[in-house]
Design a protein around this motif. Structure first.
Motif, PDB file in Angstrom:
ATOM      1  N   ASP A   6       0.450  -3.038  -3.941  1.00  0.00           N
ATOM      2  CA  ASP A   6       0.663  -3.805  -2.714  1.00  0.00           C
ATOM      3  C   ASP A   6      -0.532  -3.677  -1.798  1.00  0.00           C
ATOM      4  O   ASP A   6      -1.343  -2.748  -1.941  1.00  0.00           O
ATOM      5  N   ASP A 108       5.572  -6.305  -1.473  1.00  0.00           N
ATOM      6  CA  ASP A 108       6.816  -5.514  -1.459  1.00  0.00           C
ATOM      7  C   ASP A 108       7.168  -5.019  -2.859  1.00  0.00           C
ATOM      8  O   ASP A 108       8.332  -4.785  -3.159  1.00  0.00           O
ATOM      9  N   THR A 111       8.165  -1.263  -2.704  1.00  0.00           N
ATOM     10  CA  THR A 111       9.291  -0.998  -1.801  1.00  0.00           C
ATOM     11  C   THR A 111      10.585  -1.690  -2.243  1.00  0.00           C
ATOM     12  O   THR A 111      11.660  -1.118  -2.139  1.00  0.00           O
ATOM     13  N   ALA A 167      11.545  -7.515   4.035  1.00  0.00           N
ATOM     14  CA  ALA A 167      10.523  -6.922   3.162  1.00  0.00           C
ATOM     15  C   ALA A 167       9.108  -7.045   3.726  1.00  0.00           C
ATOM     16  O   ALA A 167       8.239  -7.679   3.141  1.00  0.00           O
TER      17      ALA A 167
END
Ligand code: CDP
Length: 206
Positions: A6, A108, A111, A167
């Protein structure tokens, strides 16, 4: 092995993702292309973005115009919509759960999309370094632009991506931070590879 990468735009995450995928012989998905395609198709056709997201296929990602800054802006506008994100989730989950493993890059991945990925990288660089890269990339493609405009557009997109509720762009707590401000693509690849090898992963290829 799943590698989740990311970071903000022009941080070098896309180039790094491509090179790691080639090195480990893994399929690669640039998830930004999904949002670009949804934003761009919705803007052209007037269809609701969530509907476009629900019927998106790999073939929709082939349009060269999706690489433009215009498509990037449209992408970041639809990326704030939770329904769009939800409708793109299955596609990304399926891609990441292929038997071989995969490399995904986006905002994202560590995550939300692949929270259990054994390798997570968060790639950053200073706004100035990123603007210079994006400017050179655009000029290289023959796009007529000026640096202050590139910097302003990037700042606008960074703000939207970081401040949205759904997000937002954020490093996973277990992500390894790689600042590429002072690194070229080779140096960033070498640093990331050393980190991954320290974790015990090696290419099985020649
Ligand atoms: O290439 P660049 O980094 O400039 O952008 P991109 O990765 O193609 O992403 C375009 C836009 O899609 C971003 O500005 C984000 O708003 C959105 N995006 C996202 O929300 N989540 C992802 N996993 C990937 C992209």
């Amino acid at each position: 092995m799943v590698i989740a990468i990311d970071g903000p735009s022009a941080s070098g995450k896309g180039t790094l993702a491509k090179r790691l995928a080639a090195h480990f012989g893994l399929p690669h998905l640039d998830t930004g292309m999904l949002y670009r395609a949804v934003g761009w198709i919705a803007a052209q056709t007037g269809e609701p973005p969530a509907k476009v997201a629900a019927r998106l296929t790999l073939a929709d990602l082939a349009d060269p115009h999706l690489r433009s800054d215009e498509a990037g802006q449209e992408g970041s506008k639809v990326a704030v919509m939770p329904e769009v994100r939800a409708n793109l989730l299955k596609f990304q989950k399926e891609f990441s759960s292929q038997g071989s493993g995969a490399v995904l890059d986006g905002r994202d991945i560590g995550t939300v999309i692949c929270p259990d990925a054994p390798v997570k990288l968060f790639v950053t660089a200073s706004p100035e370094a990123r603007a210079v890269r994006r400017y050179q990339e655009l000029r290289g493609r023959g796009v007529d632009t000026i640096k202050p405009r590139v910097l302003a557009e990037m700042a606008e997109r960074d703000r939207r991506d970081s401040e949205r509720a759904a997000a937002p762009l954020r490093a996973a707590p277990d992500a390894w931070l790689l600042d590429t401000s002072e690194m070229d693509a080779d140096a960033a690849f070498a640093a990331a590879l050393a980190f991954i090898e320290r974790k015990g992963f090696r290419s099985s290829g020649p």
